[in-house]
Design a protein around this motif. Structure first.
Motif, PDB file in Angstrom:
ATOM      1  N   LEU A   1     -16.860   5.360 -37.015  1.00  0.00           N
ATOM      2  CA  LEU A   1     -17.378   6.695 -36.693  1.00  0.00           C
ATOM      3  C   LEU A   1     -17.232   7.000 -35.209  1.00  0.00           C
ATOM      4  O   LEU A   1     -16.827   8.101 -34.824  1.00  0.00           O
ATOM      5  N   MET A   2     -17.553   6.028 -34.382  1.00  0.00           N
ATOM      6  CA  MET A   2     -17.431   6.235 -32.939  1.00  0.00           C
ATOM      7  C   MET A   2     -15.973   6.415 -32.540  1.00  0.00           C
ATOM      8  O   MET A   2     -15.655   7.289 -31.731  1.00  0.00           O
ATOM      9  N   ASP A   3     -15.098   5.603 -33.117  1.00  0.00           N
ATOM     10  CA  ASP A   3     -13.669   5.753 -32.830  1.00  0.00           C
ATOM     11  C   ASP A   3     -13.170   7.130 -33.257  1.00  0.00           C
ATOM     12  O   ASP A   3     -12.390   7.765 -32.539  1.00  0.00           O
ATOM     13  N   LEU A   4     -13.618   7.599 -34.411  1.00  0.00           N
ATOM     14  CA  LEU A   4     -13.216   8.924 -34.887  1.00  0.00           C
ATOM     15  C   LEU A   4     -13.663  10.012 -33.908  1.00  0.00           C
ATOM     16  O   LEU A   4     -12.874  10.887 -33.543  1.00  0.00           O
ATOM     17  N   CYS A   5     -14.906   9.941 -33.450  1.00  0.00           N
ATOM     18  CA  CYS A   5     -15.413  10.921 -32.480  1.00  0.00           C
ATOM     19  C   CYS A   5     -14.594  10.883 -31.193  1.00  0.00           C
ATOM     20  O   CYS A   5     -14.245  11.939 -30.646  1.00  0.00           O
TER      21      CYS A   5
ATOM     22  N   ASP B   1     -19.567  -7.134 -39.879  1.00  0.00           N
ATOM     23  CA  ASP B   1     -20.116  -6.702 -41.161  1.00  0.00           C
ATOM     24  C   ASP B   1     -19.853  -5.208 -41.370  1.00  0.00           C
ATOM     25  O   ASP B   1     -19.458  -4.488 -40.457  1.00  0.00           O
ATOM     26  N   ARG B   2     -20.046  -4.751 -42.587  1.00  0.00           N
ATOM     27  CA  ARG B   2     -19.662  -3.379 -42.960  1.00  0.00           C
ATOM     28  C   ARG B   2     -20.427  -2.320 -42.172  1.00  0.00           C
ATOM     29  O   ARG B   2     -19.891  -1.267 -41.852  1.00  0.00           O
ATOM     30  N   ARG B   3     -21.694  -2.605 -41.850  1.00  0.00           N
ATOM     31  CA  ARG B   3     -22.476  -1.641 -41.075  1.00  0.00           C
ATOM     32  C   ARG B   3     -21.857  -1.447 -39.697  1.00  0.00           C
ATOM     33  O   ARG B   3     -21.662  -0.315 -39.245  1.00  0.00           O
ATOM     34  N   GLN B   4     -21.565  -2.575 -39.052  1.00  0.00           N
ATOM     35  CA  GLN B   4     -20.969  -2.514 -37.722  1.00  0.00           C
ATOM     36  C   GLN B   4     -19.589  -1.859 -37.778  1.00  0.00           C
ATOM     37  O   GLN B   4     -19.236  -1.053 -36.920  1.00  0.00           O
TER      38      GLN B   4
END
Length: 149
Positions: A11-15, A2-5
């Motif tokens: 975001l985590m991948d970006l960090c 889902d979009r939240r996940q």
């Protein structure tokens, strides 16, 4: 997914990608120091009357871990402890000249990274920035409420 996940995953991948890209540059420029030491130096530079409790909260570390890390930094001559004349109980930390030099290099690297990534930000509107900041603020507020429970 889902979009939240998907959003949290992105975001985590970006960090992780930013860390993966910046880490070797930081390690080369500041090879005598660990990333934890560099980050703690930055926090000490930014936090007024930095003490173990404030540093632990800012670093997402335990007070015990901060105590060990501040001892290491003191032994390396990067920080010093002090007390206020009106409060002999509390111990605070500040950067030495050597610590300020390390922090300056670190800040210059941050500036270099922002210049490298300028293309990502140059077309963002104030509304887009505000939307991202609101989302991050709400999420962080939510997480802080969970940790208080």
């Amino acid at each position: 997914m889902d979009r939240r996940q998907q959003l949290v995953s992105e975001l985590m991948d970006l960090c992780h990608e930013i860390t993966w890209l910046n880490k070797p540059i930081l390690e080369k420029a500041l090879s005598d120091y660990t990333l934890s030491e560099i980050e703690l130096i930055e926090h000490i530079a930014l936090i007024p009357y930095a003490n173990v409790t404030k540093l632990a909260a800012a670093s997402y570390m335990t007070r015990g871990a901060i105590s060990k890390l501040t001892k290491k930094l003191m032994n390396k001559g990067l920080i010093e402890s002090y007390q206020q004349t009106d409060n002999k109980k509390e111990i605070y930390f500040r950067l030495t000249n050597k610590g300020q030099q390390v922090n300056q290099i670190h800040q210059e690297l941050h500036h270099t990274f922002l210049e490298r990534d300028q293309i990502v930000f140059e077309n963002m509107t104030d509304d887009e920035f505000d939307t991202v900041f609101r989302f991050i603020g709400r999420y962080r507020h939510h997480l802080k409420n969970i940790t208080r429970e």
